[in-house]
Design a protein around this motif. Structure first.
Motif, PDB file in Angstrom:
ATOM      1  N   ALA A 298      28.576  22.186  -2.655  1.00  0.00           N
ATOM      2  CA  ALA A 298      29.386  20.880  -2.114  1.00  0.00           C
ATOM      3  C   ALA A 298      28.869  19.874  -3.010  1.00  0.00           C
ATOM      4  O   ALA A 298      27.802  19.757  -3.271  1.00  0.00           O
ATOM      5  CB  ALA A 298      28.907  20.730  -0.758  1.00  0.00           C
ATOM      6  N   LEU A 299      29.677  18.831  -3.424  1.00  0.00           N
ATOM      7  CA  LEU A 299      29.488  18.031  -4.232  1.00  0.00           C
ATOM      8  C   LEU A 299      29.016  16.638  -3.264  1.00  0.00           C
ATOM      9  O   LEU A 299      29.822  16.474  -2.380  1.00  0.00           O
ATOM     10  CB  LEU A 299      30.795  17.429  -4.864  1.00  0.00           C
ATOM     11  CG  LEU A 299      31.179  18.745  -5.961  1.00  0.00           C
ATOM     12  CD1 LEU A 299      32.720  18.282  -6.606  1.00  0.00           C
ATOM     13  CD2 LEU A 299      30.168  19.241  -6.879  1.00  0.00           C
ATOM     14  N   GLU A 300      28.177  15.933  -3.952  1.00  0.00           N
ATOM     15  CA  GLU A 300      27.587  14.501  -3.190  1.00  0.00           C
ATOM     16  C   GLU A 300      28.195  13.526  -4.045  1.00  0.00           C
ATOM     17  O   GLU A 300      28.699  13.452  -5.358  1.00  0.00           O
ATOM     18  CB  GLU A 300      26.234  14.576  -3.046  1.00  0.00           C
ATOM     19  CG  GLU A 300      25.505  14.662  -4.559  1.00  0.00           C
ATOM     20  CD  GLU A 300      23.978  14.791  -4.365  1.00  0.00           C
ATOM     21  OE1 GLU A 300      23.435  14.307  -5.424  1.00  0.00           O
ATOM     22  OE2 GLU A 300      23.492  15.149  -3.502  1.00  0.00           O
ATOM     23  N   ARG A 301      28.657  12.299  -3.332  1.00  0.00           N
ATOM     24  CA  ARG A 301      28.791  11.188  -4.122  1.00  0.00           C
ATOM     25  C   ARG A 301      27.834  10.373  -4.855  1.00  0.00           C
ATOM     26  O   ARG A 301      26.638  10.621  -4.252  1.00  0.00           O
ATOM     27  CB  ARG A 301      29.634  10.077  -3.047  1.00  0.00           C
ATOM     28  CG  ARG A 301      30.608  10.483  -2.441  1.00  0.00           C
ATOM     29  CD  ARG A 301      31.133   9.849  -1.117  1.00  0.00           C
ATOM     30  NE  ARG A 301      31.148   8.474  -1.401  1.00  0.00           N
ATOM     31  CZ  ARG A 301      32.337   7.724  -1.118  1.00  0.00           C
ATOM     32  NH1 ARG A 301      33.421   8.535  -1.271  1.00  0.00           N
ATOM     33  NH2 ARG A 301      32.484   6.459  -1.281  1.00  0.00           N
ATOM     34  N   TYR A 302      28.184   9.829  -5.903  1.00  0.00           N
ATOM     35  CA  TYR A 302      27.250   8.927  -6.355  1.00  0.00           C
ATOM     36  C   TYR A 302      26.865   7.456  -5.905  1.00  0.00           C
ATOM     37  O   TYR A 302      27.690   7.170  -4.971  1.00  0.00           O
ATOM     38  CB  TYR A 302      27.734   8.664  -8.035  1.00  0.00           C
ATOM     39  CG  TYR A 302      26.850   7.637  -8.690  1.00  0.00           C
ATOM     40  CD1 TYR A 302      25.468   8.195  -9.275  1.00  0.00           C
ATOM     41  CD2 TYR A 302      27.011   6.614  -9.042  1.00  0.00           C
ATOM     42  CE1 TYR A 302      24.735   7.571 -10.083  1.00  0.00           C
ATOM     43  CE2 TYR A 302      25.961   5.488  -9.752  1.00  0.00           C
ATOM     44  CZ  TYR A 302      24.830   6.139 -10.097  1.00  0.00           C
ATOM     45  OH  TYR A 302      24.080   5.353 -10.826  1.00  0.00           O
TER      46      TYR A 302
END
Length: 354
Positions: A298-302
């Protein structure tokens, strides 16, 4: 998986350094032979920093981390290919990290100015100082580079130094408290500060202002603002105010990302500053992000750390003196400790690539 990184400044080089070793095949497209630390340009101009403190060669660094360095200028993107001056680089992902160019705002006579936006220009300015011993130096622009250059030149030269700012105070992007503290420090060093003063033209021996007044000068240094490079201007990609507009994952579209000064990074109402701190953080984030993409995680926001409404910076003011800024707070003591911290951070960054 092939990743083309366009630009070998802080953002691009740091991305490759942090990501290695990994299954990604990096190609760095950068016409310069070296990575440079722009934060130290004012100190080099003033004769404080050495060339070896400012730069590290890219070829041995790339060889060490398993990346390929194409020493050419990127011209355009065609599908999943970067077209360079002599080569073409295919990619699965591309990261644009080309930084920014000096903005002269259409002022006449800019060919009569020196810039400290690149190392070559800074070296040219330093040679002029050493060869001509200018007695009156005008610095146009009072951002970080302008005030640091003024402080160091006032300390190292027997010359009259002027800072010219179109807005009502120096460091207008910072809090009023920071501006006031820095103005006091500049004045203590004998720097002349001209605010609410707009330049109309730069002549060989004087600066003309929009109110038809003028000031004689032996050397004019331009530090007033940046703009997107021609490469960025020519790209048919989402933009805001000319900068590449990325989403909260630093993604432009599909397999394209942008980091550093060339990108407009605005997340949850916070606009990232165009500083080395943000470029480095964005590089580290994207290195993790690409790793997650490969592994299907899963990708995390910057998360923006230094935003335009909450600045984070260390500002050198000469005499082993510096101040720290965190949001609206300006920390002025202990000045020597803050200066040592800034010097260590700037110089240690380049050492990572040696």
């Amino acid at each position: 998986m092939k990743v083309a990184v366009i630009g070998g400044g802080i953002a691009g080089a740091e991305l490759i350094r942090v990501a290695a070793p990994c299954p990604l095949e990096f190609t760095l497209i950068e016409p310069k032979k070296q990575i440079e630390m722009q934060a130290l340009y004012p100190e080099y101009l003033g004769g404080v920093a050495r060339l070896q403190d400012l730069a590290a060669p890219l070829k041995p660094f790339c060889e060490r981390v398993g990346a390929h360095h194409i020493q050419e200028r990127a011209l355009r993107l065609e599908g999943s290919t970067v077209v360079c001056e002599r080569s073409e680089v295919d990619f699965d992902y591309a990261v644009i990290a080309t930084g920014a160019a000096q903005n002269y705002f259409g002022i006449r006579g800019v060919e009569n100015t020196f810039s400290i936006n690149t190392l070559e220009e800074t070296k040219r300015a330093r040679r002029f100082v050493e060869d001509n011993y200018p007695e009156r130096i005008m610095i146009m622009g009072s951002g970080l580079t302008g005030v640091e250059a003024a402080s160091i030149l006032a300390e190292s030269l027997d010359a009259s130094i002027y800072v010219i700012e179109a807005r009502e105070r120096v460091l207008p992007q910072f809090s009023a408290q920071t501006s006031e503290l820095v103005e006091r420090a500049l004045s203590k060093r004998g720097v002349n500060i001209l605010t609410s003063t707009q330049v109309a033209e730069v002549k060989k021996d004087c600066i003309m202002f929009t109110d038809d007044t003028c000031l004689d000068c032996d050397m004019a240094i331009w530090t007033a603002g940046v703009k997107p490079s021609q490469f960025i201007q020519d790209l048919d990609l989402p933009k805001k105010n000319g900068w590449l507009l990325v989403d909260p994952y630093l993604n432009l579209k599909s397999n394209l990302f942008a980091i550093g000064d060339c990108a407009w990074v605005e997340i949850d109402g916070r606009l990232a500053t165009k500083t080395g701190l943000e470029a480095e953080r964005q590089a580290k984030y994207l290195a993790r992000h690409l790793s997650h993409l490969i592994k299907g995680r899963a990708l995390e926001r910057y998360s923006v750390r230094a935003s335009t409404d909450s600045q984070v910076a260390l500002i050198s003011l000469g005499s082993d003196c510096a101040v720290g800024v965190v949001g609206k707070t300006c920390i002025g003591v202990p000045t020597r400790l803050i200066y040592s911290l800034k010097s260590w951070i700037d110089k240690s960054f380049i050492k990572r690539f040696k």
